[in-house]
Design an enzyme around this catalytic site. Structure first.
Site, PDB file in Angstrom:
ATOM      1  N   TRP A   1      -2.600 -12.309 -36.675  1.00  0.00           N
ATOM      2  CA  TRP A   1      -3.931 -11.614 -36.530  1.00  0.00           C
ATOM      3  C   TRP A   1      -3.702  -9.960 -37.088  1.00  0.00           C
ATOM      4  CZ3 TRP A   1      -5.812 -12.472 -30.644  1.00  0.00           C
ATOM      5  CH2 TRP A   1      -6.289 -13.774 -30.586  1.00  0.00           C
ATOM      6  N   LYS A   2      -2.386  -9.710 -37.484  1.00  0.00           N
ATOM      7  CA  LYS A   2      -2.158  -8.502 -38.098  1.00  0.00           C
ATOM      8  C   LYS A   2      -2.670  -7.253 -37.082  1.00  0.00           C
ATOM      9  CE  LYS A   2      -2.455 -10.312 -42.713  1.00  0.00           C
ATOM     10  NZ  LYS A   2      -2.591 -10.394 -44.084  1.00  0.00           N
TER      11      LYS A   2
ATOM     12  N   HIS B   1       7.226  -9.782 -43.099  1.00  0.00           N
ATOM     13  CA  HIS B   1       5.993  -9.967 -43.805  1.00  0.00           C
ATOM     14  C   HIS B   1       5.766  -8.903 -44.977  1.00  0.00           C
ATOM     15  CE1 HIS B   1       1.596  -9.927 -44.543  1.00  0.00           C
ATOM     16  NE2 HIS B   1       1.600 -11.133 -43.961  1.00  0.00           N
TER      17      HIS B   1
ATOM     18  N   GLU C   1       3.523  -7.113 -46.084  1.00  0.00           N
ATOM     19  CA  GLU C   1       2.881  -5.765 -45.441  1.00  0.00           C
ATOM     20  C   GLU C   1       4.013  -4.860 -44.944  1.00  0.00           C
ATOM     21  OE1 GLU C   1      -0.433  -7.540 -43.482  1.00  0.00           O
ATOM     22  OE2 GLU C   1      -1.221  -8.195 -45.215  1.00  0.00           O
TER      23      GLU C   1
ATOM     24  N   GLU D   1       4.585 -16.702 -49.012  1.00  0.00           N
ATOM     25  CA  GLU D   1       3.419 -15.975 -49.143  1.00  0.00           C
ATOM     26  C   GLU D   1       3.146 -15.141 -50.499  1.00  0.00           C
ATOM     27  OE1 GLU D   1       1.251 -15.478 -44.867  1.00  0.00           O
ATOM     28  OE2 GLU D   1       2.454 -13.749 -45.476  1.00  0.00           O
TER      29      GLU D   1
ATOM     30  N   SER E   1      -4.701 -16.580 -48.182  1.00  0.00           N
ATOM     31  CA  SER E   1      -6.120 -16.906 -48.414  1.00  0.00           C
ATOM     32  C   SER E   1      -6.052 -18.518 -47.966  1.00  0.00           C
ATOM     33  CB  SER E   1      -6.420 -16.610 -49.725  1.00  0.00           C
ATOM     34  OG  SER E   1      -6.533 -15.057 -50.015  1.00  0.00           O
TER      35      SER E   1
ATOM     36  N   GLY F   1      -3.932 -15.451 -42.174  1.00  0.00           N
ATOM     37  CA  GLY F   1      -4.563 -14.358 -41.625  1.00  0.00           C
ATOM     38  C   GLY F   1      -5.931 -14.214 -41.268  1.00  0.00           C
ATOM     39  N   GLY F   2      -6.826 -13.786 -42.340  1.00  0.00           N
ATOM     40  CA  GLY F   2      -8.135 -13.576 -42.012  1.00  0.00           C
ATOM     41  C   GLY F   2      -8.716 -14.884 -41.209  1.00  0.00           C
TER      42      GLY F   2
HETATM   43  P1  PGA Z   1      -4.471 -14.167 -45.606  1.00  0.00           P
HETATM   44  O1  PGA Z   1      -3.242 -13.538 -44.799  1.00  0.00           O
HETATM   45  O2  PGA Z   1      -4.654 -15.361 -44.918  1.00  0.00           O
HETATM   46  O3  PGA Z   1      -5.679 -12.963 -44.745  1.00  0.00           O
HETATM   47  O4  PGA Z   1      -4.509 -14.024 -46.890  1.00  0.00           O
HETATM   48  C1  PGA Z   1      -2.007 -14.587 -44.705  1.00  0.00           C
HETATM   49  C2  PGA Z   1      -0.986 -13.498 -44.156  1.00  0.00           C
HETATM   50  O5  PGA Z   1      -0.736 -12.213 -44.759  1.00  0.00           O
HETATM   51  O6  PGA Z   1      -0.158 -14.083 -43.604  1.00  0.00           O
END
Ligand code: PGA
Length: 248
Positions: free
Chosen positions: A10-11, A94, A96, A166, A212, A233-234
């Site tokens: 969910w970030k 991750h 990020e 990823e 994605s 993620g999204g």
């Molecule tokens: P995303 O993110 O599905 O929005 O590309 C994946 C993730 O960062 O785990």
């Protein structure tokens, strides 16, 4: 047989109330006998989400932890804190966090050890940048991340780790890796695990693809022999996640 997994990341989204509402909406759609379903959520959302999904098949994970048990580390959260709350797993390393919060292969390694010590399943992320892919060093980069991230783990410990491949250029960009590209790297990850631990152990480790993933491409990706599911993620914040958890 290694596990199939659909994990949502969910970030930094959803306040505690919003998180409970989202978990409530998704809960009846997540029933699944083919794969484990995991919601990885912000720290402050853990308690409301754990309460909401109680009695269902959904596991709950954190998005990070610190590698010490306690002490003067203002703002950090430890493995025993997560464990006591009833958290099942934790995302580690991750991209990020590597990019914005100075995580390195070395801190990732310490965090994996700490998660395992407290019985939290680590979802260990690796991935190359666009520049690395264009320079044709994707596999080298990933091999280094795996070797350093898992340095010192026994085969028994390695089996409890879930790896998420990823590619950074595919995260949040809508630019998904082709199933062949994703398979090539996931296979390379299994190969390096086999070099370190032997193929029997490597065959038991679940490797996810992330970047994605959505309801339209999940099935194609999950069909590949070395892709055991997704870190999403999204699309994990929407009803679309149902299609992903049913794509196995
Ligand atoms: P995303 O993110 O599905 O929005 O590309 C994946 C993730 O960062 O785990």
């Amino acid at each position: 047989m290694r596990k199939k997994i659909a994990a949502g990341n969910w970030k930094m989204n959803k306040t505690p109330k919003e998180a409970a509402a989202l978990a409530e909406m998704l809960k009846p759609k997540m029933a699944n006998d083919k794969a484990e379903v995991i919601f990885c959520v912000p720290y402050v959302d853990l308690m409301p989400v754990i309460d909401t999904v109680k009695g269902s098949n959904i596991l709950v994970g954190a998005e990070n932890l610190y590698f010490e048990d306690k002490g003067a580390y203002t703002g950090e959260i430890s493995a025993p804190m997560l464990k006591e709350m009833g958290v099942n797993c934790v995302i580690i390393g991750h991209s990020e966090r590597r990019e914005y919060f100075n995580e390195t292969d070395e801190t990732v390694n310490k965090k994996i050890f700490k998660a395992l010590e407290y019985g939290l399943m680590p979802i260990f992320c690796c991935g190359e940048s666009l520049a690395e892919r264009e320079d044709n060093i994707t596999i080298e980069r990933i091999r280094i991340q795996i070797k350093r991230g898992m340095k010192g783990l026994s085969a028994e410990q390695a089996k409890q780790v879930v790896i998420a491949y990823e590619p950074i250029w595919a995260i949040g960009t809508g630019k998904v890796a082709t199933s062949e590209q994703a398979q090539e790297v996931c296979k390379a990850i299994r190969d390096v695990l086999a070099e370190i631990y032997g193929s029997e152990t490597a065959d038991e480790i679940s490797i996810l693809y992330g970047g994605s993933v959505n309801g339209g491409n999940a099935e194609e990706l999950f069909k590949m022999p070395d892709i055991d599911g997704g870190l999403v993620g999204g699309a994990s914040l929407k009803e679309d996640f149902e299609k992903i958890v049913k794509a196995f």
